[in-house]
Design a protein around this motif. Structure first.
Motif, PDB file in Angstrom:
ATOM      1  N   PHE A 200      42.037  23.070  87.171  1.00  0.00           N
ATOM      2  CA  PHE A 200      43.142  23.831  86.697  1.00  0.00           C
ATOM      3  C   PHE A 200      43.868  24.707  87.526  1.00  0.00           C
ATOM      4  CE2 PHE A 200      40.818  23.711  82.465  1.00  0.00           C
ATOM      5  CZ  PHE A 200      41.749  22.817  81.795  1.00  0.00           C
ATOM      6  N   LYS A 201      43.097  25.336  88.561  1.00  0.00           N
ATOM      7  CA  LYS A 201      43.839  26.132  89.606  1.00  0.00           C
ATOM      8  C   LYS A 201      44.177  25.541  90.715  1.00  0.00           C
ATOM      9  CE  LYS A 201      42.841  30.265  92.297  1.00  0.00           C
ATOM     10  NZ  LYS A 201      41.779  31.394  92.175  1.00  0.00           N
ATOM     11  N   ASP A 202      43.180  24.805  91.613  1.00  0.00           N
ATOM     12  CA  ASP A 202      43.492  24.026  92.793  1.00  0.00           C
ATOM     13  C   ASP A 202      44.369  22.798  92.719  1.00  0.00           C
ATOM     14  OD1 ASP A 202      41.893  26.208  94.069  1.00  0.00           O
ATOM     15  OD2 ASP A 202      39.938  24.825  93.734  1.00  0.00           O
ATOM     16  N   LEU A 203      43.823  21.797  91.526  1.00  0.00           N
ATOM     17  CA  LEU A 203      44.994  20.855  91.376  1.00  0.00           C
ATOM     18  C   LEU A 203      46.115  21.095  90.572  1.00  0.00           C
ATOM     19  CD1 LEU A 203      42.016  18.123  91.179  1.00  0.00           C
ATOM     20  CD2 LEU A 203      43.532  18.336  93.188  1.00  0.00           C
ATOM     21  N   GLY A 204      45.812  21.791  89.696  1.00  0.00           N
ATOM     22  CA  GLY A 204      47.181  22.162  88.844  1.00  0.00           C
ATOM     23  C   GLY A 204      47.373  21.262  87.652  1.00  0.00           C
ATOM     24  N   PHE A 205      46.439  20.683  87.139  1.00  0.00           N
ATOM     25  CA  PHE A 205      46.321  19.585  85.741  1.00  0.00           C
ATOM     26  C   PHE A 205      46.655  20.775  84.737  1.00  0.00           C
ATOM     27  CE2 PHE A 205      43.898  16.538  88.246  1.00  0.00           C
ATOM     28  CZ  PHE A 205      44.669  15.606  87.883  1.00  0.00           C
ATOM     29  N   GLY A 206      47.549  20.208  83.635  1.00  0.00           N
ATOM     30  CA  GLY A 206      47.776  21.047  82.512  1.00  0.00           C
ATOM     31  C   GLY A 206      46.692  20.915  81.398  1.00  0.00           C
ATOM     32  N   TYR A 207      45.984  19.782  81.559  1.00  0.00           N
ATOM     33  CA  TYR A 207      45.011  19.634  80.558  1.00  0.00           C
ATOM     34  C   TYR A 207      43.874  19.013  81.011  1.00  0.00           C
ATOM     35  CZ  TYR A 207      49.314  19.462  77.560  1.00  0.00           C
ATOM     36  OH  TYR A 207      50.296  19.771  76.979  1.00  0.00           O
ATOM     37  N   SER A 208      42.670  19.051  80.444  1.00  0.00           N
ATOM     38  CA  SER A 208      41.282  18.637  80.957  1.00  0.00           C
ATOM     39  C   SER A 208      40.648  18.140  79.806  1.00  0.00           C
ATOM     40  CB  SER A 208      40.806  19.981  81.776  1.00  0.00           C
ATOM     41  OG  SER A 208      39.460  19.188  82.269  1.00  0.00           O
ATOM     42  N   CYS A 209      39.987  16.935  79.984  1.00  0.00           N
ATOM     43  CA  CYS A 209      39.072  16.532  79.126  1.00  0.00           C
ATOM     44  C   CYS A 209      37.593  16.190  79.813  1.00  0.00           C
ATOM     45  CB  CYS A 209      39.513  15.362  78.239  1.00  0.00           C
ATOM     46  SG  CYS A 209      38.418  14.744  77.255  1.00  0.00           S
ATOM     47  N   ARG A 210      36.424  16.513  79.028  1.00  0.00           N
ATOM     48  CA  ARG A 210      35.258  16.162  79.537  1.00  0.00           C
ATOM     49  C   ARG A 210      34.263  15.679  78.672  1.00  0.00           C
ATOM     50  NH1 ARG A 210      32.579  21.735  81.096  1.00  0.00           N
ATOM     51  NH2 ARG A 210      34.271  21.994  82.722  1.00  0.00           N
ATOM     52  N   ARG A 211      33.585  14.416  78.989  1.00  0.00           N
ATOM     53  CA  ARG A 211      32.570  13.749  78.400  1.00  0.00           C
ATOM     54  C   ARG A 211      31.793  13.127  79.328  1.00  0.00           C
ATOM     55  NH1 ARG A 211      35.448  15.638  75.170  1.00  0.00           N
ATOM     56  NH2 ARG A 211      36.476  14.840  73.175  1.00  0.00           N
ATOM     57  N   LEU A 212      30.611  12.991  78.714  1.00  0.00           N
ATOM     58  CA  LEU A 212      29.240  12.296  79.158  1.00  0.00           C
ATOM     59  C   LEU A 212      29.755  10.836  79.455  1.00  0.00           C
ATOM     60  CD1 LEU A 212      26.378  13.756  77.218  1.00  0.00           C
ATOM     61  CD2 LEU A 212      27.084  14.496  79.240  1.00  0.00           C
ATOM     62  N   SER A 213      29.091  10.483  80.740  1.00  0.00           N
ATOM     63  CA  SER A 213      29.303   9.090  81.078  1.00  0.00           C
ATOM     64  C   SER A 213      28.668   8.159  80.065  1.00  0.00           C
ATOM     65  CB  SER A 213      28.877   8.939  82.349  1.00  0.00           C
ATOM     66  OG  SER A 213      29.400   9.848  83.439  1.00  0.00           O
ATOM     67  N   ALA A 214      27.412   8.556  79.860  1.00  0.00           N
ATOM     68  CA  ALA A 214      26.561   7.747  78.675  1.00  0.00           C
ATOM     69  C   ALA A 214      27.441   7.575  77.219  1.00  0.00           C
ATOM     70  CB  ALA A 214      25.191   8.364  78.461  1.00  0.00           C
ATOM     71  N   CYS A 215      28.009   8.772  76.951  1.00  0.00           N
ATOM     72  CA  CYS A 215      28.891   8.677  75.576  1.00  0.00           C
ATOM     73  C   CYS A 215      30.110   7.593  75.757  1.00  0.00           C
ATOM     74  CB  CYS A 215      29.198   9.960  75.106  1.00  0.00           C
ATOM     75  SG  CYS A 215      28.008  11.120  74.593  1.00  0.00           S
ATOM     76  N   MET A 216      30.305   7.609  77.160  1.00  0.00           N
ATOM     77  CA  MET A 216      31.635   6.677  77.073  1.00  0.00           C
ATOM     78  C   MET A 216      31.373   5.383  77.132  1.00  0.00           C
ATOM     79  SD  MET A 216      34.683   8.259  76.902  1.00  0.00           S
ATOM     80  CE  MET A 216      33.650   9.041  75.526  1.00  0.00           C
ATOM     81  N   ALA A 217      30.142   5.030  77.688  1.00  0.00           N
ATOM     82  CA  ALA A 217      29.454   3.545  77.658  1.00  0.00           C
ATOM     83  C   ALA A 217      29.283   3.216  76.413  1.00  0.00           C
ATOM     84  CB  ALA A 217      28.316   3.884  78.634  1.00  0.00           C
ATOM     85  N   ALA A 218      28.652   4.123  75.704  1.00  0.00           N
ATOM     86  CA  ALA A 218      28.335   3.796  74.268  1.00  0.00           C
ATOM     87  C   ALA A 218      29.463   3.520  73.491  1.00  0.00           C
ATOM     88  CB  ALA A 218      27.365   4.764  73.476  1.00  0.00           C
TER      89      ALA A 218
END
Length: 617
Positions: A200-218
């Motif tokens: 948010f601060k250094d790169l300046g993205f307006g939104y952020s999403c976070r997920r486990l790698s295993a959940c995305m593979a499933a």
């Protein structure tokens, strides 16, 4: 383009808190794009930061399909670069990401990796690699207002903004874009807060999403399985009850999947149901590709060459030569007999970094002679499967080499100078008028010169011989106690993970095991896990282990995240944290009002407030 207005964030707060927030907030600058509910497509940057490499790419949220929105490049594949920074010794300039590949001899470099044991411990190094991926390699997103370290990169992208885009593409400022970050289970809160500051601060993205790698593979695995179910039943619904559960070729609609993620720093076993991880069933084995490379480096340094400073070179040896043995006892018993020739003996030709920069594989002459016997070739085909085809090619190359050697040995009876004088006196040349005998002598002379050149190169090159190390090093994945790590192996950890889940889904988890990560590329890993699991689980439970065929195991989780962001219509509104909410949580934390975890509420909202036994981030 007019920016849609958004309601004030402080309208629903108390007067005192609203006044305090107004003092802490900085005034909005002219031309800044405020994160809000927008009707225009939002560009999502998917980042999968592993210990070895960074997988990154873009997708438009809520627009599934390659041709939707008039832009065929929106849904694409990932790009990859080393997740590392390095510099040459006695130099101050650092190389970031793919710049490391420009150095031929990487053994002379000092590397610094942002991840340690699978978690990001060096945010500065990780920020440098992310900036390299987002700025130096402009993608379809075409970020044009990326703020780094408080300075805008508008001057760097001014020429890029002036260039017309093809196909009616729109430029997306990063303040209106989303960062989709794949993480690992049980990431400490301090590391998560640091990643939020970078995003948010250094790169300046307006939104952020976070997920486990295993959940995305499933998630990707379940979607592929549903598509197969629809194809088998003609799209009429779930699978027929006529098929039994013991038929390993059928697909079930349970939504269960056991993800075995074996990467550079660790091995995670994550049971999932409908793309949600079962928290009490997650297991971790502290064995990954880095530990295997370091162990192989120590073994080679003790037995042959000193390779303690050649991590990159030994990692290449591991990827090209190591494999998983399905029967270790038999292989070791064969290796103990000194009179026999082992089919797994190989030579690795070390590069000289003058004419070659990569190592090559050579089959020893003793193994080539063994391959001349048809019976040995058939046995090798049974043991190694597809490796028999490459063995037959090596056999033909060995026969050709012997034929050339016989021809040259017959020609070695004459002196070299006399043969050259005779050739010149007879007028041997590459002309159409030469006779058949002259042509034969010319070809023999050329083969003689070529063979002598190969002999000189063979005397000068350095050869690394590997035998039992090819399968004994990957054996650490199944028994870490061999090197002093008091942990269970992969198969035992899978059984512990399944037993920790409810009994009603244990059979479904064992039927849907998928291997991802870099170590999944080891030959015969799938067969070995299936063999060992069959001896550890009850016989009434069918065991089925799948390895991504069309997709490589390294990018399987990234492709799952790409599909997830593209298929969810309300991805930004329901699955992403806004920058303004993150700023409010920072202000509340500084005002000593207690910690405000925006991700906890967002996780519960994304999972529809189900039990705390499940997690997705």
């Amino acid at each position: 383009m007019d920016v849609p207005t958004r309601p004030s964030e402080t309208s629903s707060l108390k007067p005192q808190k609203r006044a305090r927030l107004s003092k802490n907030k900085s005034p909005t600058t002219a031309g800044e794009v405020l994160p809000a509910r927008i009707s225009t497509p939002v560009c999502v940057s998917v980042l999968d930061s592993g210990g070895w490499s960074l997988k990154y790419g873009e997708v438009v949220a809520g627009q599934e399909g390659p041709n939707r929105g008039g832009d065929k490049h929106r849904i694409g594949d990932y790009r990859i670069m080393p997740n590392v920074t390095g510099k040459l010794r006695h130099q101050l300039a650092s190389l970031v990401g793919d710049e490391v590949n420009t150095v031929k001899n990487q053994g002379k470099m000092v590397f610094q990796r942002p991840l340690e044991r699978g978690y990001c411990t060096d945010l500065g190094t990780q920020l440098s690699v992310w900036k390299r991926a987002l700025l130096t390699h402009p993608t379809e997103a075409r970020f044009c207002s990326l703020h780094i370290g408080g300075l805008s990169s508008a001057t760097k992208t001014k020429k890029r903004q002036q260039q017309p885009l093809k196909g009616g593409e729109n430029r997306h400022p990063i303040s209106a874009a989303c960062c989709f970050l794949l993480t690992q289970p049980f990431t400490p809160c301090t590391i998560r807060n640091g990643l939020d500051d970078v995003i948010f601060k250094d790169l300046g993205f307006g939104y952020s999403c976070r997920r486990l790698s295993a959940c995305m593979a499933a998630y990707r695995y379940n979607n592929e399985r549903k598509r197969k179910l629809n194809e088998n039943d003609g799209g009429l619904g779930p699978i027929s009850n006529v098929k039994t559960l013991h038929d390993e070729n059928i697909e079930d609609d349970s939504g269960c999947c056991l993800v075995v993620d074996s990467g550079f720093s660790f091995t995670h076993i994550v049971p999932t149901i409908d793309g949600k991880a079962i928290r009490r069933g997650i297991r971790r084995v502290n064995v990954g590709g880095k530990l295997l490379t370091n162990h192989l480096k120590e073994v080679i340094s003790y037995r042959q060459w000193n390779m303690m400073d050649e991590f990159m070179l030994i990692n290449d040896v591991k990827e090209k030569l190591c494999f998983v043995s399905t029967n270790v006892d038999d292989e070791l018993r064969k290796a103990r007999s000194r009179d026999s020739v082992n089919y797994f003996d190989r030579n690795y030709i070390l590069p000289d970094f003058v004419s070659t920069t990569e190592g090559s594989i050579e089959i020893p002459l003793a193994v080539q002679k063994m391959q001349n016997d048809a019976r040995c070739v058939e046995e090798e085909n049974k043991d190694l499967g597809e490796a028999g085809t490459s063995s037959a090619n090596d056999e033909s190359e060995g026969n050709e080499y012997e034929h050339i050697a016989k021809t040259v040995n017959s020609a070695n009876d004459d002196d070299d100078n006399n043969s050259n004088e005779d050739a010149s006196s007879q007028g041997i040349c590459d002309s159409d008028e030469e006779t058949r005998e002259q042509k034969i002598k010319r070809i023999q002379l050329q083969k003689l010169q070529e063979l002598r050149r190969l002999e000189r190169e063979a005397l000068e090159r350095q050869v690394l011989s590997l035998s039992v190390e090819r399968f004994s090093v990957p054996e650490i994945l199944f028994d870490p106690r061999e090197i002093g790590i008091e942990q269970s192996g992969i198969c035992e950890a899978i059984v512990q993970s399944v037993n920790a889940c409810d009994k009603v889904i244990q059979a479904a988890l064992l039927r849907n095991i998928i291997l991802i990560g870099g170590n999944a590329n080891l030959p015969f890993l799938r067969d070995r896990i299936a063999r060992d699991l069959r001896m550890l689980v009850p016989s009434i439970y069918p065991v089925r282990i799948q390895l991504p065929h069309d997709d490589d195991p390294v990018g399987y989780a990234w492709r799952g995240a790409r599909d997830y962001a593209a298929s969810e219509i309300d991805f930004i509104e329901h699955h992403c944290a806004k920058k303004v909410d993150w700023e409010e949580s920072i202000h509340a934390r500084q005002a000593a009002e207690g910690p405000v975890d925006i991700w906890l509420n967002l996780e519960r909202k994304s999972m529809n407030n189900i039990s705390d036994d499940y997690c997705i981030m």
